[in-house]
Design an enzyme around this catalytic site. Structure first.
Site, PDB file in Angstrom:
ATOM      1  N   GLU A 222      -6.217   1.817  -0.684  1.00  0.00           N
ATOM      2  CA  GLU A 222      -6.814   2.675  -1.718  1.00  0.00           C
ATOM      3  C   GLU A 222      -6.048   2.395  -2.996  1.00  0.00           C
ATOM      4  O   GLU A 222      -4.888   2.787  -3.120  1.00  0.00           O
ATOM      5  CB  GLU A 222      -6.692   4.160  -1.329  1.00  0.00           C
ATOM      6  CG  GLU A 222      -7.617   4.589  -0.220  1.00  0.00           C
ATOM      7  CD  GLU A 222      -9.078   4.394  -0.555  1.00  0.00           C
ATOM      8  OE1 GLU A 222      -9.427   4.339  -1.751  1.00  0.00           O
ATOM      9  OE2 GLU A 222      -9.883   4.261   0.374  1.00  0.00           O
TER      10      GLU A 222
ATOM     11  N   CYS B  19      -6.303   8.092  -9.627  1.00  0.00           N
ATOM     12  CA  CYS B  19      -7.060   6.862  -9.392  1.00  0.00           C
ATOM     13  C   CYS B  19      -8.508   7.090  -9.803  1.00  0.00           C
ATOM     14  O   CYS B  19      -9.192   6.172 -10.228  1.00  0.00           O
ATOM     15  CB  CYS B  19      -6.979   6.488  -7.927  1.00  0.00           C
ATOM     16  SG  CYS B  19      -7.378   7.866  -6.845  1.00  0.00           S
TER      17      CYS B  19
ATOM     18  N   GLU C 264      -6.207   0.216 -15.852  1.00  0.00           N
ATOM     19  CA  GLU C 264      -5.928   1.596 -15.474  1.00  0.00           C
ATOM     20  C   GLU C 264      -4.703   2.058 -16.265  1.00  0.00           C
ATOM     21  O   GLU C 264      -3.626   1.477 -16.152  1.00  0.00           O
ATOM     22  CB  GLU C 264      -5.629   1.633 -13.969  1.00  0.00           C
ATOM     23  CG  GLU C 264      -5.384   3.019 -13.443  1.00  0.00           C
ATOM     24  CD  GLU C 264      -5.120   3.020 -11.945  1.00  0.00           C
ATOM     25  OE1 GLU C 264      -4.238   2.279 -11.481  1.00  0.00           O
ATOM     26  OE2 GLU C 264      -5.800   3.793 -11.235  1.00  0.00           O
TER      27      GLU C 264
ATOM     28  N   TRP D  52      -4.557  12.569   4.106  1.00  0.00           N
ATOM     29  CA  TRP D  52      -5.767  11.782   4.341  1.00  0.00           C
ATOM     30  C   TRP D  52      -5.535  10.635   5.327  1.00  0.00           C
ATOM     31  O   TRP D  52      -6.465  10.113   5.912  1.00  0.00           O
ATOM     32  CB  TRP D  52      -6.311  11.219   3.022  1.00  0.00           C
ATOM     33  CG  TRP D  52      -6.907  12.261   2.122  1.00  0.00           C
ATOM     34  CD1 TRP D  52      -6.841  13.620   2.257  1.00  0.00           C
ATOM     35  CD2 TRP D  52      -7.664  12.021   0.929  1.00  0.00           C
ATOM     36  NE1 TRP D  52      -7.504  14.228   1.226  1.00  0.00           N
ATOM     37  CE2 TRP D  52      -8.011  13.283   0.396  1.00  0.00           C
ATOM     38  CE3 TRP D  52      -8.074  10.869   0.262  1.00  0.00           C
ATOM     39  CZ2 TRP D  52      -8.763  13.419  -0.773  1.00  0.00           C
ATOM     40  CZ3 TRP D  52      -8.820  10.998  -0.910  1.00  0.00           C
ATOM     41  CH2 TRP D  52      -9.154  12.262  -1.417  1.00  0.00           C
TER      42      TRP D  52
ATOM     43  N   LYS E  29       5.906   6.395   4.845  1.00  0.00           N
ATOM     44  CA  LYS E  29       6.842   6.205   3.726  1.00  0.00           C
ATOM     45  C   LYS E  29       6.279   6.869   2.473  1.00  0.00           C
ATOM     46  O   LYS E  29       5.318   6.401   1.876  1.00  0.00           O
ATOM     47  CB  LYS E  29       7.065   4.710   3.416  1.00  0.00           C
ATOM     48  CG  LYS E  29       8.226   4.550   2.439  1.00  0.00           C
ATOM     49  CD  LYS E  29       8.192   3.294   1.647  1.00  0.00           C
ATOM     50  CE  LYS E  29       7.650   3.416   0.265  1.00  0.00           C
ATOM     51  NZ  LYS E  29       8.327   4.344  -0.663  1.00  0.00           N
TER      52      LYS E  29
ATOM     53  N   GLY F 155      -1.940   3.097  -3.492  1.00  0.00           N
ATOM     54  CA  GLY F 155      -1.031   2.813  -4.601  1.00  0.00           C
ATOM     55  C   GLY F 155      -1.674   1.859  -5.585  1.00  0.00           C
ATOM     56  O   GLY F 155      -2.898   1.758  -5.672  1.00  0.00           O
TER      57      GLY F 155
HETATM   58  P1  NAD Z   1       2.837   1.959  -6.385  1.00  0.00           P
HETATM   59  O1  NAD Z   1       1.941   0.870  -5.958  1.00  0.00           O
HETATM   60  O2  NAD Z   1       3.915   1.644  -7.354  1.00  0.00           O
HETATM   61  O3  NAD Z   1       3.587   2.598  -5.118  1.00  0.00           O
HETATM   62  C1  NAD Z   1       2.874   3.090  -4.019  1.00  0.00           C
HETATM   63  C2  NAD Z   1       3.784   3.090  -2.805  1.00  0.00           C
HETATM   64  O4  NAD Z   1       4.096   1.739  -2.457  1.00  0.00           O
HETATM   65  C3  NAD Z   1       5.128   3.790  -3.039  1.00  0.00           C
HETATM   66  O5  NAD Z   1       5.481   4.496  -1.879  1.00  0.00           O
HETATM   67  C4  NAD Z   1       6.073   2.621  -3.258  1.00  0.00           C
HETATM   68  O6  NAD Z   1       7.413   2.900  -2.937  1.00  0.00           O
HETATM   69  C5  NAD Z   1       5.499   1.580  -2.310  1.00  0.00           C
HETATM   70  N1  NAD Z   1       5.855   0.190  -2.610  1.00  0.00           N
HETATM   71  C6  NAD Z   1       6.272  -0.335  -3.795  1.00  0.00           C
HETATM   72  N2  NAD Z   1       6.515  -1.667  -3.653  1.00  0.00           N
HETATM   73  C7  NAD Z   1       6.242  -1.979  -2.373  1.00  0.00           C
HETATM   74  C8  NAD Z   1       6.264  -3.194  -1.623  1.00  0.00           C
HETATM   75  N3  NAD Z   1       6.641  -4.352  -2.173  1.00  0.00           N
HETATM   76  N4  NAD Z   1       5.863  -3.153  -0.333  1.00  0.00           N
HETATM   77  C9  NAD Z   1       5.464  -2.000   0.239  1.00  0.00           C
HETATM   78  N5  NAD Z   1       5.439  -0.822  -0.411  1.00  0.00           N
HETATM   79  C10 NAD Z   1       5.805  -0.810  -1.705  1.00  0.00           C
HETATM   80  O7  NAD Z   1       1.890   3.126  -6.887  1.00  0.00           O
HETATM   81  P2  NAD Z   1       2.289   4.479  -7.601  1.00  0.00           P
HETATM   82  O8  NAD Z   1       2.748   4.133  -8.982  1.00  0.00           O
HETATM   83  O9  NAD Z   1       3.173   5.267  -6.705  1.00  0.00           O
HETATM   84  O10 NAD Z   1       0.871   5.233  -7.650  1.00  0.00           O
HETATM   85  C11 NAD Z   1      -0.080   5.013  -8.625  1.00  0.00           C
HETATM   86  C12 NAD Z   1      -1.164   4.070  -8.147  1.00  0.00           C
HETATM   87  O11 NAD Z   1      -1.784   4.590  -6.972  1.00  0.00           O
HETATM   88  C13 NAD Z   1      -2.301   3.935  -9.151  1.00  0.00           C
HETATM   89  O12 NAD Z   1      -2.657   2.587  -9.305  1.00  0.00           O
HETATM   90  C14 NAD Z   1      -3.453   4.716  -8.516  1.00  0.00           C
HETATM   91  O13 NAD Z   1      -4.731   4.308  -8.914  1.00  0.00           O
HETATM   92  C15 NAD Z   1      -3.205   4.491  -7.075  1.00  0.00           C
HETATM   93  N6  NAD Z   1      -3.864   5.545  -6.283  1.00  0.00           N
HETATM   94  C16 NAD Z   1      -5.048   5.265  -5.660  1.00  0.00           C
HETATM   95  C17 NAD Z   1      -5.719   6.245  -4.931  1.00  0.00           C
HETATM   96  C18 NAD Z   1      -7.042   5.961  -4.254  1.00  0.00           C
HETATM   97  O14 NAD Z   1      -7.481   6.792  -3.465  1.00  0.00           O
HETATM   98  N7  NAD Z   1      -7.703   4.866  -4.525  1.00  0.00           N
HETATM   99  C19 NAD Z   1      -5.162   7.534  -4.833  1.00  0.00           C
HETATM  100  C20 NAD Z   1      -3.958   7.792  -5.472  1.00  0.00           C
HETATM  101  C21 NAD Z   1      -3.315   6.780  -6.196  1.00  0.00           C
END
Ligand code: NAD
Length: 487
Positions: free
Chosen positions: A258, A292, A391, A168, A183, A236
């Site tokens: 997102e 999400c 969540e 996406w 990443k 994330g």
């Molecule tokens: P996360 O926030 O822990 O990690 C997401 C990404 O960010 C990973 O690649 C991680 O390594 C990186 N990251 C972690 N710390 C960082 C920092 N300090 N700086 C930069 N990058 C960093 O999320 P997750 O646990 O991998 O995924 C779950 C979350 O994603 C849930 O909250 C979910 O709702 C959200 N999500 C949202 C959508 C959407 O479209 N709105 C879609 C999928 C997932």
């Protein structure tokens, strides 16, 4: 074995920079969450690898950004065809790394193909649309608007839909003419490594696409703060989204975010109950609730509540949980131990807060290994409890009753998030009225959570900044230039 792995030691190169595979110094252990066994070791990177990747992307940008949309579209079509050719392998990889059933991984891979093909079309259309005239209220000037790619972009994605969240961002970024540093999540890098291998074989010029595997702190943070990155697109958690935005602010770069959700399914008194039960299960337990867009709050009209709950409980207890590779399995495992423990803590806290457990809440019988949880159903969940407000990101549904349409809307909108909502009603006028009143980026009416690349994706409030997919996904990676000329 992935094509990027060295056969001797099975360690996967975790960096694809300037058209070459490399090994970084960081060791990432990737597991199969359904068996808890090691799946792969990935040699990921750090700030130095980010530096190298941004330099490669910057060097590639002038030629790629100025090239024609038709050329970029052709590259995207080759990537889509490459994904299609390795469809079975990608499905298997994703199920192994994520613990989701093969049928769900197949939906993900097909979405990736559709997304690359869709943005190929938009890229091809760009050549004719790059410049558009602006009507001015003056005969002394002529003006045009020109769309240009915004430069080198950083893409950071999570583990729940690894390939999909990547596609996406990646497909519209490449279509717009941006060069990319991606990443993936350190939890689920395997699908993206395979995708990178497909891209490497697609004839994309070196440096246009770069991949740096690694942890958030080692790779994500330096990418978010890098002065050579013009735009950061992140999917994330909210906690990390805030950190990414803070890092991006230091160099005033644009961000698309997102983030999380706490969405509702509204079941009105005129609903088709069988449909409502199916939609509740789909919205709650697809991807083991690690979505999400999970509709983890189910709001049901009180006239129907007893009947609905009885049917929902029976259906939930019939859901087959288990090995993602076994035919007939409807729900696999959670993604890792940390997520499993997090969801268990939420369940325990919900019980302490006075919610009533109707079903699940524990490991399924006969599955002693793997991060499996039974689909879980709570009722009478206090409005101020974490279970209701936060969540959970696991297979946990919370059901509450409502007495009127107004109350249902108020309950659904009472959240700091606003990603999606679903509703079930046979009354078309009511469905439209309620859909208009819900604070959510997508509302499904009597429908499962279908998503088309042509439509917008994103949410209200703390769920998102910006929109992905559709032409909005493309414009997120474009700058707008206004050229005005005296006549
Ligand atoms: P996360 O926030 O822990 O990690 C997401 C990404 O960010 C990973 O690649 C991680 O390594 C990186 N990251 C972690 N710390 C960082 C920092 N300090 N700086 C930069 N990058 C960093 O999320 P997750 O646990 O991998 O995924 C779950 C979350 O994603 C849930 O909250 C979910 O709702 C959200 N999500 C949202 C959508 C959407 O479209 N709105 C879609 C999928 C997932």
């Amino acid at each position: 074995m992935l094509s990027t792995a060295t056969p001797q030691d099975g360690v996967l190169a975790g960096l694809y920079i300037d058209g070459h595979w490399q090994r970084g110094d960081a060791t990432l252990q990737v597991i199969n969450p359904a068996t808890e066994e090691a799946l792969a070791t990935v040699a990921g990177g750090d700030a130095a690898a980010v530096e190298q990747a941004v330099a490669a992307a910057s060097a590639a940008f002038p030629a790629w950004g100025r090239g024609s949309g038709a050329e970029r579209g052709a590259c995207l079509r080759r990537i889509a065809a490459g994904v299609e050719a390795r469809r079975e392998r990608l499905i298997e990889l994703q199920s192994r790394n994520n613990g989701k059933p093969l049928s769900e991984s197949a939906i993900d891979v097909d979405d990736v193909i559709a997304t690359f093909n869709y943005y190929a079309e938009l890229a091809e259309a760009l050549d004719a649309q790059q410049d558009s005239a602006v009507a001015l209220p003056s005969a002394d000037f002529a003006a045009r608007l020109r769309r240009e790619p915004c430069g080198v972009v950083g893409l950071i994605v999570p583990w729940n839909f690894p390939m999909v969240t990547t596609a996406w961002k990646l497909a519209p970024a490449l279509a717009a003419g941006c060069c990319v540093v991606l990443k993936p999540s350190e939890v689920t890098p395997l699908a993206e490594l395979e995708l990178a291998d497909i891209i490497a074989a697609s004839g994309l010029p070196s440096g246009v696409f770069n991949l740096v595997c690694g942890t958030g702190l080692a790779v994500g943070a330096p990418l978010a703060g890098h002065p050579g990155v013009a735009k950061l697109s992140f999917t994330g958690s909210n906690a990390v989204g805030v950190q990414v935005m803070q890092r991006a602010a230091e160099t005033v770069k644009g961000v698309s975010l997102e983030l999380g959700g706490k969405s509702s399914l509204l079941v009105f008194e005129d609903a088709d109950l069988d449909l409502a039960v199916e939609l509740a299960c789909g919205g709650g337990f697809f991807n083991a609730g690690q979505m999400c867009s999970a509709t983890s709050r189910v709001l049901v009209a009180e006239e129907l509540a007893e009947d609905f709950l009885a049917r929902l409980k029976a259906r939930v207890e019939a859901i087959r949980v288990g090995d993602p590779f076994e035919a007939g399995v409807e729900m696999g495992s959670l993604v890792n131990q940390a997520q499993y423990q997090r969801v268990c803590r939420h369940i325990a806290q919900g019980l302490q807060d006075g919610a009533r457990l109707l079903s699940g809440g524990e490991r399924p019988a006969g599955l002693p290994r793997g991060y499996f949880l039974r689909p879980t159903l709570f009722t009478e969940v206090p409005l101020d409890s974490a279970l209701w407000r936060e969540e959970i990101f696991g297979p946990v549904l919370c059901v509450r009753r409502f007495a009127s349409e107004e109350e249902a809307i108020a309950l659904a909108n009472d959240s700091e998030f606003g990603l999606v909502a679903s509703l079930v009603s046979r009354d078309a006028a009511r469905a439209e009225r309620v859909a208009n009143a819900l604070q959510a980026g997508t509302v499904w009416v009597n429908a499962p959570q279908v998503i088309f690349p042509q439509a917008a994706w994103g949410g209200y409030k703390r769920s998102s900044i910006g929109r992905e997919l559709g032409p909005w996904g493309l414009s997120a990676f474009q700058e707008l230039k206004h050229v005005i000329r005296a006549l």
